[in-house]
Write an enzyme that holds these catalytic residues in place. Structure first.
Site, PDB file in Angstrom:
ATOM      1  N   ASP A  30       0.832  -1.217   0.000  1.00  0.00           N
ATOM      2  CA  ASP A  30       0.000   0.000   0.000  1.00  0.00           C
ATOM      3  C   ASP A  30       0.860   1.258   0.000  1.00  0.00           C
ATOM      4  O   ASP A  30       1.984   1.258   0.515  1.00  0.00           O
ATOM      5  CB  ASP A  30      -0.921  -0.031   1.232  1.00  0.00           C
ATOM      6  CG  ASP A  30      -2.086   0.935   1.101  1.00  0.00           C
ATOM      7  OD1 ASP A  30      -2.359   1.406  -0.019  1.00  0.00           O
ATOM      8  OD2 ASP A  30      -2.726   1.219   2.124  1.00  0.00           O
ATOM      9  N   ARG A  88       0.122   7.676  -2.700  1.00  0.00           N
ATOM     10  CA  ARG A  88       0.717   8.740  -1.870  1.00  0.00           C
ATOM     11  C   ARG A  88       2.172   8.979  -2.242  1.00  0.00           C
ATOM     12  O   ARG A  88       2.666  10.101  -2.201  1.00  0.00           O
ATOM     13  CB  ARG A  88       0.568   8.390  -0.377  1.00  0.00           C
ATOM     14  CG  ARG A  88      -0.803   8.749   0.169  1.00  0.00           C
ATOM     15  CD  ARG A  88      -1.082   8.049   1.455  1.00  0.00           C
ATOM     16  NE  ARG A  88      -1.422   6.644   1.226  1.00  0.00           N
ATOM     17  CZ  ARG A  88      -1.496   5.720   2.163  1.00  0.00           C
ATOM     18  NH1 ARG A  88      -1.221   6.029   3.411  1.00  0.00           N
ATOM     19  NH2 ARG A  88      -1.836   4.485   1.861  1.00  0.00           N
ATOM     20  N   ARG A  96      -0.887   9.095  -9.965  1.00  0.00           N
ATOM     21  CA  ARG A  96      -0.909   7.902  -9.106  1.00  0.00           C
ATOM     22  C   ARG A  96      -0.263   6.683  -9.763  1.00  0.00           C
ATOM     23  O   ARG A  96       0.419   5.891  -9.111  1.00  0.00           O
ATOM     24  CB  ARG A  96      -2.351   7.552  -8.730  1.00  0.00           C
ATOM     25  CG  ARG A  96      -3.013   8.532  -7.787  1.00  0.00           C
ATOM     26  CD  ARG A  96      -4.460   8.121  -7.516  1.00  0.00           C
ATOM     27  NE  ARG A  96      -4.541   6.765  -7.018  1.00  0.00           N
ATOM     28  CZ  ARG A  96      -4.355   6.413  -5.743  1.00  0.00           C
ATOM     29  NH1 ARG A  96      -4.128   7.331  -4.842  1.00  0.00           N
ATOM     30  NH2 ARG A  96      -4.428   5.151  -5.379  1.00  0.00           N
ATOM     31  N   HIS A 139       2.355   3.174  -8.973  1.00  0.00           N
ATOM     32  CA  HIS A 139       2.160   1.739  -9.255  1.00  0.00           C
ATOM     33  C   HIS A 139       3.349   1.191 -10.044  1.00  0.00           C
ATOM     34  O   HIS A 139       3.823   0.091  -9.801  1.00  0.00           O
ATOM     35  CB  HIS A 139       0.865   1.513 -10.033  1.00  0.00           C
ATOM     36  CG  HIS A 139      -0.365   1.932  -9.282  1.00  0.00           C
ATOM     37  ND1 HIS A 139      -0.540   1.669  -7.949  1.00  0.00           N
ATOM     38  CD2 HIS A 139      -1.477   2.623  -9.685  1.00  0.00           C
ATOM     39  CE1 HIS A 139      -1.717   2.156  -7.550  1.00  0.00           C
ATOM     40  NE2 HIS A 139      -2.288   2.751  -8.585  1.00  0.00           N
ATOM     41  N   THR A 145     -11.027  -6.792  -4.436  1.00  0.00           N
ATOM     42  CA  THR A 145     -12.366  -6.752  -5.043  1.00  0.00           C
ATOM     43  C   THR A 145     -12.979  -5.355  -4.897  1.00  0.00           C
ATOM     44  O   THR A 145     -13.930  -5.023  -5.601  1.00  0.00           O
ATOM     45  CB  THR A 145     -13.300  -7.802  -4.382  1.00  0.00           C
ATOM     46  OG1 THR A 145     -13.170  -7.716  -2.957  1.00  0.00           O
ATOM     47  CG2 THR A 145     -12.962  -9.213  -4.820  1.00  0.00           C
ATOM     48  N   ARG A 201     -12.038   2.431  -8.151  1.00  0.00           N
ATOM     49  CA  ARG A 201     -11.102   3.496  -8.583  1.00  0.00           C
ATOM     50  C   ARG A 201     -11.432   3.971  -9.993  1.00  0.00           C
ATOM     51  O   ARG A 201     -12.129   3.274 -10.733  1.00  0.00           O
ATOM     52  CB  ARG A 201      -9.683   2.950  -8.512  1.00  0.00           C
ATOM     53  CG  ARG A 201      -9.319   2.608  -7.084  1.00  0.00           C
ATOM     54  CD  ARG A 201      -7.893   2.178  -6.959  1.00  0.00           C
ATOM     55  NE  ARG A 201      -7.613   1.916  -5.553  1.00  0.00           N
ATOM     56  CZ  ARG A 201      -6.416   1.989  -4.997  1.00  0.00           C
ATOM     57  NH1 ARG A 201      -5.366   2.290  -5.736  1.00  0.00           N
ATOM     58  NH2 ARG A 201      -6.256   1.752  -3.717  1.00  0.00           N
ATOM     59  N   LEU A 221      10.675 -20.635  -4.677  1.00  0.00           N
ATOM     60  CA  LEU A 221       9.679 -19.747  -4.059  1.00  0.00           C
ATOM     61  C   LEU A 221       8.371 -19.755  -4.854  1.00  0.00           C
ATOM     62  O   LEU A 221       8.374 -19.651  -6.079  1.00  0.00           O
ATOM     63  CB  LEU A 221      10.220 -18.306  -4.018  1.00  0.00           C
ATOM     64  CG  LEU A 221       9.271 -17.258  -3.433  1.00  0.00           C
ATOM     65  CD1 LEU A 221       9.207 -17.363  -1.917  1.00  0.00           C
ATOM     66  CD2 LEU A 221       9.707 -15.845  -3.846  1.00  0.00           C
ATOM     67  N   ARG A 270       2.079  -4.826   6.161  1.00  0.00           N
ATOM     68  CA  ARG A 270       1.363  -3.776   5.425  1.00  0.00           C
ATOM     69  C   ARG A 270       2.190  -2.507   5.458  1.00  0.00           C
ATOM     70  O   ARG A 270       2.603  -2.051   6.522  1.00  0.00           O
ATOM     71  CB  ARG A 270      -0.024  -3.496   5.996  1.00  0.00           C
ATOM     72  CG  ARG A 270      -0.744  -2.426   5.146  1.00  0.00           C
ATOM     73  CD  ARG A 270      -2.189  -2.232   5.484  1.00  0.00           C
ATOM     74  NE  ARG A 270      -2.813  -1.349   4.489  1.00  0.00           N
ATOM     75  CZ  ARG A 270      -4.063  -1.413   4.104  1.00  0.00           C
ATOM     76  NH1 ARG A 270      -4.864  -2.307   4.621  1.00  0.00           N
ATOM     77  NH2 ARG A 270      -4.545  -0.569   3.194  1.00  0.00           N
TER      78      ARG A 270
HETATM   79  C1  IPE Z   1      -5.436  -2.720  -0.076  1.00  0.00           C
HETATM   80  O1  IPE Z   1      -5.104  -1.392  -0.265  1.00  0.00           O
HETATM   81  C2  IPE Z   1      -5.475  -3.444  -1.384  1.00  0.00           C
HETATM   82  C3  IPE Z   1      -4.185  -3.659  -2.035  1.00  0.00           C
HETATM   83  C4  IPE Z   1      -3.020  -3.347  -1.546  1.00  0.00           C
HETATM   84  C5  IPE Z   1      -4.255  -4.285  -3.330  1.00  0.00           C
HETATM   85  P1  IPE Z   1      -6.212  -0.263  -0.452  1.00  0.00           P
HETATM   86  O2  IPE Z   1      -5.472   1.010  -0.605  1.00  0.00           O
HETATM   87  O3  IPE Z   1      -7.161  -0.633  -1.511  1.00  0.00           O
HETATM   88  O4  IPE Z   1      -6.966  -0.325   0.951  1.00  0.00           O
HETATM   89  P2  IPE Z   1      -7.805   0.781   1.724  1.00  0.00           P
HETATM   90  O5  IPE Z   1      -8.821   1.322   0.767  1.00  0.00           O
HETATM   91  O6  IPE Z   1      -6.851   1.836   2.172  1.00  0.00           O
HETATM   92  O7  IPE Z   1      -8.405   0.051   2.879  1.00  0.00           O
HETATM   93  C1  IPE Z   2      -1.533   0.212  -3.319  1.00  0.00           C
HETATM   94  O1  IPE Z   2      -1.338   1.573  -3.370  1.00  0.00           O
HETATM   95  C2  IPE Z   2      -1.807  -0.396  -4.680  1.00  0.00           C
HETATM   96  C3  IPE Z   2      -3.184  -0.857  -4.866  1.00  0.00           C
HETATM   97  C4  IPE Z   2      -4.137  -0.853  -3.974  1.00  0.00           C
HETATM   98  C5  IPE Z   2      -3.521  -1.353  -6.183  1.00  0.00           C
HETATM   99  P1  IPE Z   2      -2.555   2.580  -3.395  1.00  0.00           P
HETATM  100  O2  IPE Z   2      -2.913   2.839  -4.816  1.00  0.00           O
HETATM  101  O3  IPE Z   2      -3.658   2.117  -2.530  1.00  0.00           O
HETATM  102  O4  IPE Z   2      -1.866   3.870  -2.788  1.00  0.00           O
HETATM  103  P2  IPE Z   2      -2.502   4.889  -1.750  1.00  0.00           P
HETATM  104  O5  IPE Z   2      -3.004   4.087  -0.583  1.00  0.00           O
HETATM  105  O6  IPE Z   2      -3.614   5.587  -2.453  1.00  0.00           O
HETATM  106  O7  IPE Z   2      -1.377   5.780  -1.369  1.00  0.00           O
HETATM  107 MG    MG Z   3      -4.074   2.364  -0.597  1.00  0.00          MG
END
Ligand code: IPE
Ligand code: IPE
Ligand code: MG
Length: 248
Positions: free
Chosen positions: A28, A32, A41, A45, A74, A79, A139, A196
Site C-alpha cells: 500500500d 501517496r 498515481r 504503481h 475486489t 477506482r 519460491l 502492510r
Molecule cells: C489494499 O489497499 C489493497 C491492495 C493493496 C491491493 P487499499 O489502498 O485498496 O486499501 P484501503 O482502501 O486503504 O483500505
Molecule cells: C496500493 O497503493 C496499490 C493498490 C491498492 C492497487 P494505493 O494505490 O492504494 O496507494 P494509496 O493508498 O492511495 O497511497
Molecule cells: Mg491504498
C-alpha cells in the site's frame, strides 16, 4: 557502502533465526508516493513493481517458501477506470519483464482471487506466467488479484451448501479443512507474517480466514520505497515475537 554492510549484517542476523514459511504483503501507498512527488498515481504503481523485484532479490537463498502479494482487491474496482486499466496491465508487464529472472530463480507463479472477473488480456498474461513456471520448485509467488477475503469465504460457503444439498456432506460434520479446501489458498499454508506498508493499520479484506494466527507487521514506509532492508527488518521483528497459538 555502509548500507550494503548494514544489509549484509541484517541478513546474517535473520539467517540464524526461524524463517516465516509464508510472507504475505499488503503493498500500500503507491498513490501517496506519487502524490508526494507531484506525479500521477500510476507512477507510484509503476515504481511499486521495483519494490516487488527488490523483495524477490532479497528472498533469494532464504528459506521462505511462499510470498503472497495483494495487488488488486475486489474493492479496487471503485477506482477511476484509467487507474484500473493501468493496474490490469501490470501483471503482463511484470511477467514480460521478469520471466527470465523468475525462471533463473526457479520461482513458481500463482494467483489467488476471482480470475474470471479480470480482463481477458490480464488473464492471458497470468495463465502464460503460470504455465511457464509450472515445473519450478523454488519460491511460490502468488499474486492476489481481484481478491477479497469475504468473497473467498462466501464462495466457499456456497460450494459447501451445494454439497450438502446434493447429500454429499452433512452440515454438522463440516470441518475447518472442508472450508479450507474451498478457498483459493487450498494448496498454500496460512501466512506466518503479514506486512502492510504505508502506515494504514488495517487488513482491507486480505486473507481473512488465513490470518487467524499470523503475526502482523505495519510500517509507515510507502510500498515504492520498500527495500530488502525493510523486508529483513520485518522478518527480524517476526523472529522476536513469541507465537503461542492460544497456548502458554
Ligand atoms: C489494499 O489497499 C489493497 C491492495 C493493496 C491491493 P487499499 O489502498 O485498496 O486499501 P484501503 O482502501 O486503504 O483500505
Ligand atoms: C496500493 O497503493 C496499490 C493498490 C491498492 C492497487 P494505493 O494505490 O492504494 O496507494 P494509496 O493508498 O492511495 O497511497
Ligand atoms: Mg491504498
Amino acid at each position: 557502502m555502509l548500507n550494503r554492510w548494514q544489509l549484509a549484517r541484517q541478513l546474517e542476523t535473520i539467517r540464524s533465526g526461524k524463517m516465516p514459511h509464508h510472507i504475505a504483503i499488503i503493498m500500500d501507498g503507491n498513490g501517496r508516493w506519487a502524490k508526494k512527488r507531484g506525479l500521477p498515481r500510476v507512477a507510484g504503481h509503476r515504481q511499486g513493481m521495483q519494490a516487488i523485484k527488490r523483495c524477490l532479490a532479497g528472498l533469494k537463498g532464504l528459506d521462505v517458501k511462499y510470498l503472497t502479494l495483494y495487488a488488486f482487491s475486489t474493492e479496487n474496482w471503485r477506482r477511476p477506470k484509467s487507474e484500473v486499466d493501468f493496474l490490469m496491465n501490470l501483471p503482463g508487464q511484470f511477467i514480460g519483464q521478469e520471466l527470465t529472472t523468475i525462471m533463473e530463480n526457479n520461482i513458481k507463479l500463482g494467483v489467488i482471487g476471482d480470475v474470471s472477473g479480470l480482463p481477458a488480456h490480464t488473464r492471458k498474461a497470468i495463465a502464460e506466467g503460470i504455465e511457464a513456471t509450472r515445473h519450478n520448485t523454488g519460491l511460490r509467488l502468488n499474486f492476489a488479484l481481484n481478491y477479497g477475503g469475504r468473497e473467498e469465504i462466501l464462495q466457499a460457503v456456497r460450494a459447501l451448501c451445494r454439497r450438502c444439498q446434493q447429500g454429499d456432506l452433512d452440515p454438522s460434520a463440516i470441518t475447518y479443512s472442508d472450508i479450507e479446501s474451498c478457498l483459493y489458498t487450498r494448496d498454500i499454508p496460512s501466512p506466518d507474517l503479514v506486512i502492510r506498508t504505508s502506515g494504514e493499520i488495517r487488513i482491507s479484506n486480505f486473507l481473512l480466514w488465513q490470518i487467524a494466527y499470523a503475526e502482523l507487521y505495519f510500517t509507515d514506509t510507502l510500498w515504492p520505497d520498500f527495500s530488502e532492508m525493510h523486508l529483513y527488518k520485518a522478518i527480524a521483528q517476526f523472529q522476536r515475537r513469541n507465537r503461542r497459538f492460544g497456548g502458554v
